[in-house]
Design an enzyme around this catalytic site. Sequence first.
Site, PDB file in Angstrom:
ATOM      1  N   HIS A 158       0.808  -1.207   0.006  1.00 47.81           N
ATOM      2  CA  HIS A 158       0.076   0.187   0.162  1.00 47.81           C
ATOM      3  C   HIS A 158       0.792   1.170  -0.195  1.00 47.81           C
ATOM      4  CE1 HIS A 158      -3.354  -2.851   1.126  1.00 47.81           C
ATOM      5  NE2 HIS A 158      -2.448  -3.185   1.893  1.00 47.81           N
ATOM      6  N   SER A 279      16.281  21.190 -16.215  1.00 46.69           N
ATOM      7  CA  SER A 279      15.019  22.018 -16.571  1.00 46.69           C
ATOM      8  C   SER A 279      15.466  23.459 -16.986  1.00 46.69           C
ATOM      9  CB  SER A 279      14.225  22.323 -15.035  1.00 46.69           C
ATOM     10  OG  SER A 279      13.552  23.578 -15.394  1.00 46.69           O
ATOM     11  N   LYS A 285      17.184  21.274 -11.237  1.00 45.67           N
ATOM     12  CA  LYS A 285      16.325  20.101 -11.442  1.00 45.67           C
ATOM     13  C   LYS A 285      17.334  19.143 -12.074  1.00 45.67           C
ATOM     14  CE  LYS A 285      12.460  19.374 -11.098  1.00 45.67           C
ATOM     15  NZ  LYS A 285      11.357  19.631 -11.702  1.00 45.67           N
ATOM     16  N   GLU A 292      10.382   8.352 -16.963  1.00 40.84           N
ATOM     17  CA  GLU A 292       9.140   8.640 -17.111  1.00 40.84           C
ATOM     18  C   GLU A 292       8.627   8.347 -18.879  1.00 40.84           C
ATOM     19  OE1 GLU A 292       8.689  12.895 -16.122  1.00 40.84           O
ATOM     20  OE2 GLU A 292      10.311  12.373 -14.491  1.00 40.84           O
TER      21      GLU A 292
END
Length: 460
Positions: A158, A279, A285, A292
Amino acid sequence: MSTKKLWGGRFQEQAAAWVDAFGASISFDQLMAEEDIEGSLAHVKMLKATGILNADDSDQIIAGLEGIQTDLEAGKLNFTVENEDIHMNIEAILTDRIGAVAGKLHTGRSRNDQVATDFHLYLKKRLPKIIDELTTIQKTLVKMASENVETIMPGYTHLQHAQPISYGHYLMAYYQMFKRDKERFTFNEQHTDISPLGAAALAGTTFPIDRQMTAKTLGFSHVYANSLDAVSDRDFALEFLSNSSIMMMHLSRFCEELSMWVSHEFQYLELSDAYTTGSSIMPQKKNPDMAELIRGKSGRVYGHLMGLLATMKSLPLAYNKDLQEDKEGVFDTVKTLLPALRVFNGMISTLTVKKDNMQHATENDFSNATELADYLAAKGVPFREAHGIVGQLVLKGIQTHQNLQDMSLEDLKKASPAIEADVYNDLKSEVAVERRHSEGGTGFDQVRHQIEVAKQELNL
Ligand code: ARG
Protein backbone atom coordinates in the site's frame (compact mmCIF):
# COMPACT_ATOMS: atom_id res chain seq x y z
CA MET A 1 8.07 2.34 -63.95
CA SER A 2 4.76 0.79 -64.93
CA THR A 3 1.93 1.96 -62.73
CA LYS A 4 -0.91 0.08 -64.41
CA LYS A 5 -2.68 -1.89 -61.70
CA LEU A 6 -1.47 -5.48 -61.55
CA TRP A 7 -5.05 -6.54 -60.88
CA GLY A 8 -6.57 -4.05 -63.36
CA GLY A 9 -8.03 -6.49 -65.92
CA ARG A 10 -11.70 -6.41 -64.92
CA PHE A 11 -11.85 -2.70 -64.16
CA GLN A 12 -13.26 -0.02 -66.44
CA GLU A 13 -12.90 2.94 -64.16
CA GLN A 14 -9.90 4.10 -62.17
CA ALA A 15 -9.95 5.19 -58.56
CA ALA A 16 -8.97 8.78 -57.87
CA ALA A 17 -5.42 9.17 -56.67
CA TRP A 18 -6.59 10.17 -53.20
CA VAL A 19 -8.72 7.03 -52.95
CA ASP A 20 -5.72 4.94 -54.00
CA ALA A 21 -3.67 6.71 -51.37
CA PHE A 22 -6.23 5.76 -48.73
CA GLY A 23 -5.97 2.10 -49.67
CA ALA A 24 -2.19 2.03 -50.00
CA SER A 25 0.10 0.54 -47.39
CA ILE A 26 3.47 1.16 -49.04
CA SER A 27 4.25 4.03 -46.65
CA PHE A 28 4.66 1.49 -43.86
CA ASP A 29 4.82 -2.02 -45.31
CA GLN A 30 8.07 -1.14 -47.11
CA LEU A 31 9.60 -2.06 -43.76
CA MET A 32 9.03 -5.65 -44.89
CA ALA A 33 10.75 -5.21 -48.28
CA GLU A 34 13.57 -7.54 -47.30
CA GLU A 35 11.15 -10.23 -46.15
CA ASP A 36 8.99 -9.79 -49.25
CA ILE A 37 11.94 -10.46 -51.55
CA GLU A 38 13.04 -13.43 -49.45
CA GLY A 39 9.52 -14.86 -49.66
CA SER A 40 9.39 -14.39 -53.42
CA LEU A 41 12.80 -15.98 -53.89
CA ALA A 42 11.74 -19.02 -51.87
CA HIS A 43 8.53 -19.24 -53.87
CA VAL A 44 10.16 -19.02 -57.31
CA LYS A 45 12.88 -21.49 -56.37
CA MET A 46 10.12 -23.91 -55.42
CA LEU A 47 8.27 -23.21 -58.69
CA LYS A 48 11.47 -24.13 -60.49
CA ALA A 49 12.18 -27.26 -58.44
CA THR A 50 8.67 -28.58 -58.91
CA GLY A 51 8.74 -27.84 -62.64
CA ILE A 52 5.79 -25.46 -62.38
CA LEU A 53 8.03 -22.88 -64.07
CA ASN A 54 10.80 -23.80 -66.45
CA ALA A 55 14.41 -23.19 -65.49
CA ASP A 56 14.88 -20.34 -67.90
CA ASP A 57 11.92 -18.30 -66.65
CA SER A 58 12.73 -19.10 -63.03
CA ASP A 59 16.37 -18.09 -63.38
CA GLN A 60 15.43 -14.76 -64.91
CA ILE A 61 13.06 -14.09 -62.04
CA ILE A 62 15.63 -15.20 -59.45
CA ALA A 63 18.33 -12.98 -60.95
CA GLY A 64 15.89 -10.07 -61.11
CA LEU A 65 14.88 -10.49 -57.47
CA GLU A 66 18.50 -10.78 -56.39
CA GLY A 67 19.27 -7.54 -58.20
CA ILE A 68 16.38 -5.87 -56.37
CA GLN A 69 17.69 -7.29 -53.10
CA THR A 70 21.11 -5.72 -53.72
CA ASP A 71 19.54 -2.38 -54.61
CA LEU A 72 17.34 -2.49 -51.53
CA GLU A 73 20.39 -2.93 -49.32
CA ALA A 74 22.04 -0.01 -51.10
CA GLY A 75 18.94 2.12 -50.55
CA LYS A 76 18.39 2.50 -54.27
CA LEU A 77 14.75 1.42 -54.61
CA ASN A 78 11.88 3.84 -55.07
CA PHE A 79 8.39 2.78 -54.14
CA THR A 80 5.19 4.43 -55.32
CA VAL A 81 1.73 4.82 -53.84
CA GLU A 82 0.28 3.88 -57.23
CA ASN A 83 1.64 0.38 -56.69
CA GLU A 84 -0.22 0.25 -53.39
CA ASP A 85 1.85 -2.06 -51.25
CA ILE A 86 5.28 -3.62 -50.95
CA HIS A 87 4.25 -6.78 -52.79
CA MET A 88 3.05 -4.98 -55.91
CA ASN A 89 5.88 -2.46 -55.77
CA ILE A 90 8.48 -5.21 -55.85
CA GLU A 91 6.63 -7.01 -58.62
CA ALA A 92 6.35 -3.79 -60.63
CA ILE A 93 10.08 -3.14 -60.24
CA LEU A 94 10.77 -6.71 -61.31
CA THR A 95 8.53 -6.28 -64.37
CA ASP A 96 10.38 -3.10 -65.29
CA ARG A 97 13.66 -4.95 -65.09
CA ILE A 98 12.94 -8.34 -66.68
CA GLY A 99 9.72 -7.79 -68.59
CA ALA A 100 6.57 -9.91 -68.83
CA VAL A 101 8.20 -13.06 -67.42
CA ALA A 102 8.01 -11.34 -64.02
CA GLY A 103 4.28 -12.07 -64.16
CA LYS A 104 5.02 -15.77 -63.67
CA LEU A 105 6.32 -15.18 -60.16
CA HIS A 106 2.82 -14.96 -58.74
CA THR A 107 1.85 -18.45 -60.01
CA GLY A 108 0.17 -20.43 -57.23
CA ARG A 109 0.43 -17.54 -54.81
CA SER A 110 -1.74 -14.66 -53.61
CA ARG A 111 -0.92 -11.45 -51.84
CA ASN A 112 -2.87 -12.92 -48.95
CA ASP A 113 -0.40 -15.68 -48.21
CA GLN A 114 2.42 -13.39 -49.33
CA VAL A 115 1.68 -10.66 -46.81
CA ALA A 116 1.12 -13.18 -44.02
CA THR A 117 4.49 -14.77 -44.86
CA ASP A 118 6.25 -11.41 -44.84
CA PHE A 119 4.71 -10.51 -41.52
CA HIS A 120 5.70 -13.81 -39.93
CA LEU A 121 9.24 -13.43 -41.23
CA TYR A 122 9.43 -9.83 -40.00
CA LEU A 123 8.50 -10.82 -36.45
CA LYS A 124 10.49 -14.04 -36.47
CA LYS A 125 13.64 -11.99 -37.07
CA ARG A 126 12.90 -9.46 -34.35
CA LEU A 127 11.79 -11.68 -31.47
CA PRO A 128 15.33 -12.96 -30.74
CA LYS A 129 16.57 -9.36 -30.51
CA ILE A 130 13.97 -8.56 -27.88
CA ILE A 131 14.79 -11.74 -25.97
CA ASP A 132 18.50 -10.79 -26.10
CA GLU A 133 17.82 -7.34 -24.68
CA LEU A 134 15.84 -8.92 -21.86
CA THR A 135 18.76 -11.22 -21.11
CA THR A 136 21.07 -8.22 -20.92
CA ILE A 137 18.75 -6.61 -18.38
CA GLN A 138 18.58 -9.83 -16.37
CA LYS A 139 22.38 -9.93 -16.24
CA THR A 140 22.48 -6.35 -15.02
CA LEU A 141 19.91 -7.13 -12.34
CA VAL A 142 21.86 -10.16 -11.16
CA LYS A 143 25.03 -8.08 -10.93
CA MET A 144 23.24 -5.33 -9.01
CA ALA A 145 21.57 -7.88 -6.73
CA SER A 146 24.92 -9.58 -5.95
CA GLU A 147 26.28 -6.22 -4.84
CA ASN A 148 23.24 -5.53 -2.70
CA VAL A 149 22.29 -8.75 -0.93
CA GLU A 150 22.80 -7.07 2.44
CA THR A 151 21.53 -3.63 1.48
CA ILE A 152 18.47 -3.04 3.61
CA MET A 153 15.49 -1.09 2.36
CA PRO A 154 11.87 -0.71 3.37
CA GLY A 155 9.54 -3.20 1.72
CA TYR A 156 6.18 -1.65 0.97
CA THR A 157 2.58 -2.70 0.78
CA HIS A 158 0.00 0.00 0.00
CA LEU A 159 3.08 2.21 -0.42
CA GLN A 160 3.39 2.15 3.39
CA HIS A 161 6.48 0.79 5.12
CA ALA A 162 5.67 -2.89 5.61
CA GLN A 163 8.77 -4.92 6.48
CA PRO A 164 12.44 -4.35 5.76
CA ILE A 165 13.80 -6.31 2.81
CA SER A 166 17.06 -6.76 0.96
CA TYR A 167 17.48 -4.46 -2.05
CA GLY A 168 18.96 -7.49 -3.81
CA HIS A 169 15.69 -9.32 -3.17
CA TYR A 170 13.76 -6.44 -4.69
CA LEU A 171 15.96 -6.51 -7.80
CA MET A 172 15.57 -10.26 -8.16
CA ALA A 173 11.78 -9.84 -8.17
CA TYR A 174 12.21 -7.95 -11.46
CA TYR A 175 14.59 -10.66 -12.66
CA GLN A 176 11.68 -13.11 -12.32
CA MET A 177 9.30 -10.83 -14.22
CA PHE A 178 11.72 -10.53 -17.11
CA LYS A 179 12.24 -14.27 -17.02
CA ARG A 180 8.52 -14.76 -17.59
CA ASP A 181 8.61 -12.13 -20.35
CA LYS A 182 11.31 -14.10 -22.09
CA GLU A 183 9.29 -17.29 -21.74
CA ARG A 184 6.29 -15.55 -23.28
CA PHE A 185 8.31 -14.23 -26.23
CA THR A 186 9.91 -17.63 -26.67
CA PHE A 187 6.46 -19.22 -26.85
CA ASN A 188 5.48 -16.44 -29.25
CA GLU A 189 8.31 -17.63 -31.50
CA GLN A 190 6.55 -20.98 -31.89
CA HIS A 191 3.40 -19.41 -33.32
CA THR A 192 5.46 -17.12 -35.51
CA ASP A 193 7.52 -19.98 -36.83
CA ILE A 194 4.77 -21.31 -39.13
CA SER A 195 4.68 -20.70 -42.85
CA PRO A 196 1.45 -19.47 -44.46
CA LEU A 197 3.04 -19.54 -47.92
CA GLY A 198 1.15 -21.76 -50.33
CA ALA A 199 -2.26 -21.12 -48.78
CA ALA A 200 -2.71 -18.85 -51.81
CA ALA A 201 -5.78 -16.59 -51.61
CA LEU A 202 -7.64 -18.78 -49.10
CA ALA A 203 -8.18 -22.23 -50.55
CA GLY A 204 -4.80 -23.55 -51.64
CA THR A 205 -3.94 -23.98 -55.30
CA THR A 206 -4.24 -26.45 -58.17
CA PHE A 207 -0.51 -26.15 -58.90
CA PRO A 208 1.65 -28.93 -57.47
CA ILE A 209 3.45 -26.59 -55.08
CA ASP A 210 5.71 -27.79 -52.28
CA ARG A 211 4.91 -25.88 -49.12
CA GLN A 212 7.43 -27.81 -47.06
CA MET A 213 10.17 -26.68 -49.44
CA THR A 214 9.33 -22.96 -49.20
CA ALA A 215 8.95 -23.25 -45.45
CA LYS A 216 12.38 -24.84 -45.18
CA THR A 217 14.01 -22.26 -47.44
CA LEU A 218 12.58 -19.49 -45.30
CA GLY A 219 13.60 -21.15 -42.05
CA PHE A 220 10.10 -21.98 -40.85
CA SER A 221 9.74 -25.15 -38.76
CA HIS A 222 6.13 -25.79 -39.74
CA VAL A 223 3.47 -24.90 -42.29
CA TYR A 224 -0.08 -23.86 -41.44
CA ALA A 225 -2.30 -26.94 -41.56
CA ASN A 226 -5.32 -25.05 -42.89
CA SER A 227 -5.21 -22.54 -45.74
CA LEU A 228 -8.08 -20.40 -44.38
CA ASP A 229 -6.34 -20.15 -41.02
CA ALA A 230 -3.00 -19.42 -42.69
CA VAL A 231 -4.19 -16.22 -44.35
CA SER A 232 -6.45 -14.94 -41.59
CA ASP A 233 -4.48 -15.77 -38.45
CA ARG A 234 -2.91 -12.85 -36.66
CA ASP A 235 -2.65 -14.53 -33.25
CA PHE A 236 1.12 -14.39 -33.44
CA ALA A 237 0.94 -10.59 -33.76
CA LEU A 238 -1.62 -10.33 -30.96
CA GLU A 239 0.55 -12.49 -28.74
CA PHE A 240 3.48 -10.27 -29.55
CA LEU A 241 1.54 -7.13 -28.63
CA SER A 242 0.20 -8.76 -25.51
CA ASN A 243 3.64 -9.98 -24.42
CA SER A 244 5.05 -6.56 -25.20
CA SER A 245 2.35 -4.87 -23.14
CA ILE A 246 3.09 -7.07 -20.15
CA MET A 247 6.80 -6.46 -20.58
CA MET A 248 6.33 -2.70 -20.84
CA MET A 249 4.20 -2.88 -17.70
CA HIS A 250 7.17 -4.45 -15.90
CA LEU A 251 9.54 -1.76 -17.14
CA SER A 252 6.99 0.86 -16.21
CA ARG A 253 6.58 -0.39 -12.64
CA PHE A 254 10.32 -0.30 -12.13
CA CYS A 255 10.48 3.18 -13.67
CA GLU A 256 7.68 4.40 -11.41
CA GLU A 257 9.55 3.22 -8.31
CA LEU A 258 12.78 4.62 -9.66
CA SER A 259 11.18 8.02 -10.13
CA MET A 260 9.99 7.96 -6.54
CA TRP A 261 13.25 6.73 -5.13
CA VAL A 262 15.38 9.38 -6.74
CA SER A 263 13.04 12.05 -5.42
CA HIS A 264 14.00 14.33 -2.54
CA GLU A 265 11.53 12.58 -0.24
CA PHE A 266 13.15 9.16 -0.66
CA GLN A 267 16.73 9.64 -1.85
CA TYR A 268 17.34 5.89 -1.99
CA LEU A 269 18.90 5.99 -5.43
CA GLU A 270 20.59 8.47 -7.71
CA LEU A 271 20.48 8.35 -11.48
CA SER A 272 23.54 8.98 -13.57
CA ASP A 273 23.51 12.39 -15.24
CA ALA A 274 23.58 10.53 -18.55
CA TYR A 275 19.98 9.35 -18.04
CA THR A 276 18.47 12.54 -16.69
CA THR A 277 17.68 16.02 -17.96
CA GLY A 278 17.65 19.49 -16.48
CA SER A 279 14.96 22.13 -16.48
CA SER A 280 14.94 25.19 -18.70
CA ILE A 281 13.86 27.34 -15.77
CA MET A 282 14.77 25.60 -12.49
CA PRO A 283 18.55 25.28 -12.30
CA GLN A 284 18.52 22.67 -9.52
CA LYS A 285 16.44 20.10 -11.40
CA LYS A 286 17.62 16.65 -12.37
CA ASN A 287 14.63 14.92 -13.86
CA PRO A 288 14.25 11.17 -14.41
CA ASP A 289 13.01 11.77 -17.98
CA MET A 290 14.09 8.42 -19.37
CA ALA A 291 12.27 6.50 -16.65
CA GLU A 292 9.17 8.63 -17.22
CA LEU A 293 9.33 8.14 -20.96
CA ILE A 294 9.58 4.36 -20.67
CA ARG A 295 6.61 4.48 -18.29
CA GLY A 296 4.76 6.68 -20.77
CA LYS A 297 5.56 4.50 -23.77
CA SER A 298 3.86 1.54 -22.13
CA GLY A 299 0.62 3.36 -22.98
CA ARG A 300 1.20 3.35 -26.72
CA VAL A 301 2.06 -0.35 -26.69
CA TYR A 302 -1.17 -1.16 -24.81
CA GLY A 303 -2.93 0.96 -27.43
CA HIS A 304 -1.55 -1.15 -30.25
CA LEU A 305 -2.77 -4.32 -28.53
CA MET A 306 -6.26 -2.87 -28.11
CA GLY A 307 -6.20 -1.63 -31.69
CA LEU A 308 -5.40 -5.00 -33.21
CA LEU A 309 -7.83 -6.86 -30.95
CA ALA A 310 -10.56 -4.49 -32.11
CA THR A 311 -9.53 -4.91 -35.75
CA MET A 312 -9.65 -8.69 -35.48
CA LYS A 313 -12.92 -8.86 -33.61
CA SER A 314 -15.78 -9.95 -35.92
CA LEU A 315 -13.52 -10.37 -38.97
CA PRO A 316 -15.06 -13.02 -41.17
CA LEU A 317 -12.72 -15.58 -42.72
CA ALA A 318 -10.58 -15.30 -44.67
CA TYR A 319 -8.65 -12.21 -45.83
CA ASN A 320 -10.25 -8.80 -45.43
CA LYS A 321 -8.51 -5.52 -46.10
CA ASP A 322 -8.96 -4.69 -42.42
CA LEU A 323 -5.94 -6.94 -41.94
CA GLN A 324 -3.75 -4.28 -43.51
CA GLU A 325 -4.21 -2.46 -40.20
CA ASP A 326 -2.26 -5.21 -38.41
CA LYS A 327 1.19 -3.90 -39.25
CA GLU A 328 1.76 -0.36 -38.05
CA GLY A 329 1.08 -1.15 -34.39
CA VAL A 330 3.46 -4.09 -34.49
CA PHE A 331 6.16 -2.08 -36.27
CA ASP A 332 5.78 0.75 -33.80
CA THR A 333 5.93 -1.70 -30.90
CA VAL A 334 9.23 -3.12 -32.15
CA LYS A 335 10.49 0.44 -32.63
CA THR A 336 9.42 1.29 -29.09
CA LEU A 337 10.59 -1.85 -27.30
CA LEU A 338 14.17 -2.14 -28.48
CA PRO A 339 15.33 1.36 -27.50
CA ALA A 340 13.24 1.27 -24.31
CA LEU A 341 14.99 -1.93 -23.24
CA ARG A 342 18.42 -0.49 -24.06
CA VAL A 343 17.81 2.76 -22.26
CA PHE A 344 16.39 0.88 -19.28
CA ASN A 345 19.49 -1.27 -19.06
CA GLY A 346 21.82 1.72 -19.30
CA MET A 347 19.82 3.61 -16.74
CA ILE A 348 19.70 0.88 -14.09
CA SER A 349 23.29 -0.24 -14.56
CA THR A 350 24.51 3.29 -13.75
CA LEU A 351 22.36 3.83 -10.67
CA THR A 352 24.03 4.86 -7.41
CA VAL A 353 22.57 3.18 -4.34
CA LYS A 354 22.37 5.32 -1.23
CA LYS A 355 22.56 2.41 1.16
CA ASP A 356 22.54 4.52 4.32
CA ASN A 357 19.37 6.33 3.34
CA MET A 358 17.66 3.08 2.50
CA GLN A 359 18.65 1.46 5.77
CA HIS A 360 17.89 4.58 7.79
CA ALA A 361 14.35 4.58 6.39
CA THR A 362 13.83 1.15 7.99
CA GLU A 363 15.05 2.34 11.40
CA ASN A 364 12.89 5.36 11.67
CA ASP A 365 9.56 3.65 11.44
CA PHE A 366 7.53 0.77 12.79
CA SER A 367 8.45 -1.72 10.08
CA ASN A 368 9.91 -3.98 12.80
CA ALA A 369 6.47 -4.36 14.40
CA THR A 370 6.03 -7.79 12.80
CA GLU A 371 9.39 -8.80 14.31
CA LEU A 372 8.10 -8.03 17.77
CA ALA A 373 4.85 -9.92 17.14
CA ASP A 374 6.85 -12.89 15.78
CA TYR A 375 9.16 -12.64 18.82
CA LEU A 376 6.17 -12.93 21.16
CA ALA A 377 4.65 -15.73 19.11
CA ALA A 378 7.95 -17.63 19.31
CA LYS A 379 7.75 -17.24 23.10
CA GLY A 380 4.36 -18.91 23.10
CA VAL A 381 2.01 -15.91 22.93
CA PRO A 382 -0.74 -16.68 20.37
CA PHE A 383 0.03 -14.61 17.27
CA ARG A 384 -3.32 -12.76 17.30
CA GLU A 385 -2.72 -11.70 20.90
CA ALA A 386 0.87 -10.73 20.07
CA HIS A 387 -0.45 -8.62 17.16
CA GLY A 388 -2.73 -6.75 19.59
CA ILE A 389 0.05 -6.15 22.13
CA VAL A 390 2.40 -4.77 19.49
CA GLY A 391 -0.40 -2.65 18.00
CA GLN A 392 -0.81 -0.95 21.35
CA LEU A 393 2.94 -0.42 21.65
CA VAL A 394 2.94 1.17 18.17
CA LEU A 395 0.13 3.48 19.24
CA LYS A 396 2.08 4.44 22.33
CA GLY A 397 5.18 4.99 20.21
CA ILE A 398 3.30 7.32 17.88
CA GLN A 399 2.01 9.29 20.86
CA THR A 400 5.43 9.49 22.59
CA HIS A 401 7.51 9.85 19.38
CA GLN A 402 9.48 6.69 20.02
CA ASN A 403 10.21 3.71 17.79
CA LEU A 404 9.89 0.21 19.25
CA GLN A 405 13.63 -0.26 19.58
CA ASP A 406 13.88 3.03 21.53
CA MET A 407 11.45 1.93 24.25
CA SER A 408 12.85 0.82 27.56
CA LEU A 409 12.72 -2.85 28.50
CA GLU A 410 10.55 -1.82 31.45
CA ASP A 411 7.98 -0.26 29.15
CA LEU A 412 8.08 -3.22 26.81
CA LYS A 413 7.63 -5.64 29.67
CA LYS A 414 4.58 -3.73 30.81
CA ALA A 415 3.04 -4.60 27.49
CA SER A 416 4.06 -8.24 27.78
CA PRO A 417 6.12 -9.97 30.46
CA ALA A 418 7.35 -12.38 27.75
CA ILE A 419 9.65 -9.66 26.39
CA GLU A 420 13.31 -9.98 27.42
CA ALA A 421 16.47 -8.02 26.68
CA ASP A 422 17.22 -10.15 23.62
CA VAL A 423 14.29 -8.44 21.87
CA TYR A 424 16.50 -5.51 20.84
CA ASN A 425 18.51 -7.73 18.54
CA ASP A 426 15.36 -8.92 16.79
CA LEU A 427 14.22 -5.35 16.30
CA LYS A 428 17.24 -4.47 14.15
CA SER A 429 16.18 -4.28 10.50
CA GLU A 430 19.17 -6.21 9.20
CA VAL A 431 18.36 -9.00 11.66
CA ALA A 432 14.73 -8.91 10.55
CA VAL A 433 15.82 -9.38 6.95
CA GLU A 434 18.55 -11.87 7.63
CA ARG A 435 16.21 -14.16 9.57
CA ARG A 436 13.59 -14.49 6.82
CA HIS A 437 14.96 -17.82 5.68
CA SER A 438 11.70 -19.26 4.34
CA GLU A 439 11.99 -20.42 0.76
CA GLY A 440 11.94 -17.45 -1.61
CA GLY A 441 12.03 -15.01 1.31
CA THR A 442 14.25 -11.97 1.70
CA GLY A 443 16.75 -13.68 4.06
CA PHE A 444 20.29 -13.11 2.81
CA ASP A 445 20.85 -16.83 2.19
CA GLN A 446 17.63 -17.02 0.18
CA VAL A 447 18.61 -14.02 -1.93
CA ARG A 448 22.04 -15.54 -2.52
CA HIS A 449 20.33 -18.75 -3.58
CA GLN A 450 18.11 -16.89 -6.05
CA ILE A 451 21.18 -15.22 -7.50
CA GLU A 452 22.95 -18.58 -7.86
CA VAL A 453 19.99 -20.09 -9.69
CA ALA A 454 19.77 -17.02 -11.92
CA LYS A 455 23.46 -17.28 -12.77
CA GLN A 456 22.92 -20.87 -13.83
CA GLU A 457 19.92 -19.86 -15.93
CA LEU A 458 22.02 -17.19 -17.63
CA ASN A 459 25.09 -19.42 -17.94
CA LEU A 460 27.11 -16.91 -15.92
N1 ARG B 1 -1.36 -4.62 -48.43
C1 ARG B 1 -2.17 -5.75 -48.12
C2 ARG B 1 -2.14 -5.98 -46.61
O1 ARG B 1 -1.28 -5.48 -46.00
C3 ARG B 1 -1.67 -6.96 -48.81
C4 ARG B 1 -2.70 -8.02 -49.04
C5 ARG B 1 -3.70 -7.55 -50.01
N2 ARG B 1 -4.60 -8.55 -50.39
C6 ARG B 1 -5.80 -8.26 -50.98
N3 ARG B 1 -6.52 -9.25 -51.26
N4 ARG B 1 -6.16 -7.03 -51.16
O2 ARG B 1 -2.99 -6.64 -46.06
